[in-house]
Motif scaffolding. Structure first.
Motif, PDB file in Angstrom:
ATOM      1  N   ASN A   1      -1.828   1.097   6.511  1.00 30.76           N
ATOM      2  CA  ASN A   1      -3.004   0.448   5.913  1.00 30.76           C
ATOM      3  C   ASN A   1      -4.282   1.239   6.188  1.00 30.76           C
ATOM      4  O   ASN A   1      -5.135   1.367   5.311  1.00 30.76           O
ATOM      5  CB  ASN A   1      -3.125  -0.998   6.418  1.00 30.76           C
ATOM      6  CG  ASN A   1      -2.105  -1.902   5.735  1.00 30.76           C
ATOM      7  OD1 ASN A   1      -1.724  -1.644   4.597  1.00 30.76           O
ATOM      8  ND2 ASN A   1      -1.664  -2.947   6.424  1.00 30.76           N
TER       9      ASN A   1
ATOM     10  N   LYS B   1      -4.344   4.287   3.926  1.00 36.16           N
ATOM     11  CA  LYS B   1      -4.659   4.055   2.495  1.00 36.16           C
ATOM     12  C   LYS B   1      -6.125   4.381   2.211  1.00 36.16           C
ATOM     13  O   LYS B   1      -6.450   4.847   1.111  1.00 36.16           O
ATOM     14  CB  LYS B   1      -4.326   2.596   2.127  1.00 36.16           C
ATOM     15  CG  LYS B   1      -4.538   2.264   0.653  1.00 36.16           C
ATOM     16  CD  LYS B   1      -3.546   2.953  -0.279  1.00 36.16           C
ATOM     17  CE  LYS B   1      -3.919   2.856  -1.755  1.00 36.16           C
ATOM     18  NZ  LYS B   1      -3.711   1.587  -2.366  1.00 36.16           N
TER      19      LYS B   1
ATOM     20  N   ASN C   1       0.828  -1.212   0.000  1.00 39.51           N
ATOM     21  CA  ASN C   1       0.000   0.000   0.000  1.00 39.51           C
ATOM     22  C   ASN C   1       0.863   1.263   0.000  1.00 39.51           C
ATOM     23  O   ASN C   1       0.539   2.249  -0.666  1.00 39.51           O
ATOM     24  CB  ASN C   1      -0.957  -0.005   1.196  1.00 39.51           C
ATOM     25  CG  ASN C   1      -2.208  -0.828   0.902  1.00 39.51           C
ATOM     26  OD1 ASN C   1      -2.617  -0.951  -0.254  1.00 39.51           O
ATOM     27  ND2 ASN C   1      -2.809  -1.402   1.931  1.00 39.51           N
TER      28      ASN C   1
ATOM     29  N   PRO D   1      -1.538  -4.114  -3.465  1.00 38.46           N
ATOM     30  CA  PRO D   1      -2.176  -2.951  -2.840  1.00 38.46           C
ATOM     31  C   PRO D   1      -3.689  -3.041  -2.982  1.00 38.46           C
ATOM     32  O   PRO D   1      -4.194  -3.751  -3.836  1.00 38.46           O
ATOM     33  CB  PRO D   1      -1.644  -1.762  -3.663  1.00 38.46           C
ATOM     34  CG  PRO D   1      -0.565  -2.293  -4.531  1.00 38.46           C
ATOM     35  CD  PRO D   1      -0.788  -3.755  -4.679  1.00 38.46           C
TER      36      PRO D   1
END
Ligand code: SAJ
Length: 431
Positions: free
Chosen positions: A295, A298, A230, A261
């Motif tokens: 994460n 993202k 990511n 990703p």
């Protein structure tokens, strides 16, 4: 029928892990009582039906219930083996909440007799199995407890985490290797004999804290590796590179295997379990904590880019493709796709269309937003822009001819043949 017979095994918690586990144990020839606090789940299972979507689980449950090998109840009954498969969420400050485990232990303690075994399967912070042991010891001073008594104990206690992948649960329940952590080596050996009944994978014995940590480490490993992918995707977006191409090429190196990703990490395990490690050693876990933040970050990155693209194309209908936390399942827990789509829907209203073959209706996060749930055909007809949030097979199968003219933000990289000029505008850093 089983109804009047004492069960051999009592499985507490009939969710994504407990129900398949109860059914697999019943298939191996044990009489199983599944226990859940939710009376409607209990009724569903007693009708031979299931309340979750999982490959082949319906047929298996129907079979074992109709043969009288599995039944469900809201109350624990005496059995020889008790398997705890209840949730272990975290609270607002990411501290693990083991109250469901301890409640199950309280109820089990009342039913325990000489020779019984208690196995904890729930993902748990290190030390939980010993706390269960101490709790049972306090409630049942009449029993000799393993690790406490100097004599041969009356009961056995072990930790044996599941490691099955949603969507492949039954197959992995049978074929994956298992770590079995006993409170004592004798407990581990006894639990091993039990698992050998229904597990074909290797069952490896260890102590309880090591087995607890192993489970957490497995999911933290995956979280850290997804965070790397990511992070690369966000860097690639900024400098105008196709991250999928870069990863494909890098993975041709014999010792490189970068994951994919996506919109962030969802589900009830990988986004949760690393916090159990961080909570137990906050000063020593900067990498694991950063991976969690990357994460989670993202999600915001995808929202920002999607928002920019939508604003650049006023009036255009936008299809958000997928709400589940990963492909080809009906599980929406902690789903980044759902969070992203709901935020866009609440900002852009009826311009946002949702395509989710695994949803019968939109989740409550969309209430009042004006967004509509539509099917793939309608999306291809109505939407000028598509944002792929989940890599469902049915989305991957859409041929280029049907989407070539669309503006696409391919968050999951499912359409490598999509013309590059439809990707969101990159911001090139390098002059
Ligand atoms: N994901 C990516 N990129 C990838 C792989 C996954 O973004 O390359 C995302 C998925 O889209 C999803 C999340 O990560 O949002 C988690 O999906 P997953 O398929 O990696 O894992 P889970 O949560 O379905 O199941 C995991 C598994 N753990 C490991 O693979 C180490 C499973 O074996 C465990 O049993 C399960 O957690 C659990 O119950 O703990």
């Amino acid at each position: 029928m089983l109804v009047d017979k004492k069960p051999d095994v009592c499985v507490i918690g009939l969710g994504y892990i407990g129900l398949p586990t109860a059914a697999a144990i019943a298939r191996s020839g044990c009489r199983v009582l599944g226990v859940d606090v939710n009376a409607s789940v209990v009724d569903t299972i007693n009708r031979g039906e299931i309340h979750i979507e999982e490959v082949d689980l319906d047929g298996l449950v129907q079979g074992v219930v109709s043969r009288g090998m599995l039944r469900a109840s809201t109350m624990i009954e005496p059995a020889d083996v008790f398997v705890i498969a209840v949730p272990t969420p975290f609270d607002g400050s990411h501290a693990p909440d083991i109250s469901y485990v301890m409640n199950a232990a309280t109820n089990i303690a009342a039913a325990l007799k000489h020779g019984d075994m208690v196995i904890l399967e729930s993902t748990s912070p290190v030390g939980t199995t010993e706390r269960v042991r101490d709790h049972i010891g306090k409630l049942r001073p009449d029993l000799r407890i393993p690790g406490i008594t100097g004599d041969t104990p009356d009961i056995a206690i072990a930790y044996c985490p599941e490691r099955v992948l949603p969507g492949r649960i039954l197959e992995e329940l049978t074929n994956n290797d298992r770590s079995i952590g006993g409170i004592t080596p004798r407990c581990a050996r006894k639990a091993l004999t039990f698992y050998k009944r229904f597990v074909r994978g290797a069952c490896v014995t260890t102590d309880a804290p090591s087995a607890e940590m192993t489970k957490l480490v497995e999911n933290a490993f995956r979280d850290v590796n997804i965070a790397f992918a990511n992070e690369l995707s966000m860097i690639a977006d900024q400098i105008g590179l196709d991250v999928w191409e870069v990863i494909r090429l890098a993975n041709r190196h014999p010792r490189v295997n970068i994951l994919q990703p996506g919109p962030g990490v969802g589900g009830h395990c990988i986004a949760v379990d690393p916090w159990f490690i961080i909570h137990s050693a906050p000063e020593l876990s900067p990498l694991i904590r950063t991976a969690r933040n990357v994460n989670d970050g993202k999600i915001e990155h995808v929202i920002t880019r999607a928002r920019a693209l939508i604003l650049e194309n006023p009036g255009m209908k936008v299809g958000c493709m997928g709400l589940t936390f990963k492909a080809n399942i009906d599980d929406f827990r902690e789903s980044p796709a759902l969070k992203i789509a709901a935020i866009l829907a609440n900002q852009f209203g009826d311009r946002i269309q949702i395509i989710e073959p695994y949803a019968a209706h939109l989740p409550s996060a969309f209430n009042g937003s004006g967004a509509k749930l539509i099917d793939i055909d309608q999306a291809l007809q109505d939407c000028g822009m598509l944002i792929t949030l989940v890599d469902h097979d049915s989305f991957k199968a859409i041929p280029l001819a049907e989407r070539a003219s669309k503006i696409v933000y391919d968050v999951r990289g499912i359409w490598p043949d999509q013309p590059q000029n439809t990707a969101p505008l990159p911001l090139r850093l390098v002059s």
